[in-house]
Design a protein around this motif. Structure first.
Motif: not given
Length: 75
Positions: A31-42
């Motif tokens: 049901g989503g239109d846009t995905l914002v991916h800001a996850a990371s491991y440093v």
């Protein structure tokens, strides 16, 4: 919004998930239109870095494609 915590942003749907557990991502794009991916491991743990940044991002993008999410913004 897929997250591990309880961040609330207006006009978004909050979905809990863990990039190191691909099964937790199933249905997250529905049901989503846009995905914002800001996850990371440093950090110093190379396996954790690969699990989150490589395999986790791949699993998330596969789920977004399966759910026919139109846009992905990767920050």
């Amino acid at each position: 919004m897929l997250g591990r915590g309880r961040v609330r942003i207006p006009d978004t749907r909050h979905v809990l998930g863990d990039l190191t557990r691909p099964e937790s991502l199933i249905g997250s794009g529905q049901g989503g239109d846009t995905l914002v991916h800001a996850a990371s491991y440093v950090g110093p743990d190379l396996e954790q870095c690969t699990a989150v940044n490589d395999r986790g991002t791949t699993a998330l993008l596969r789920e977004a494609a399966r759910a026919e999410v139109r846009r992905v913004i990767y920050i």
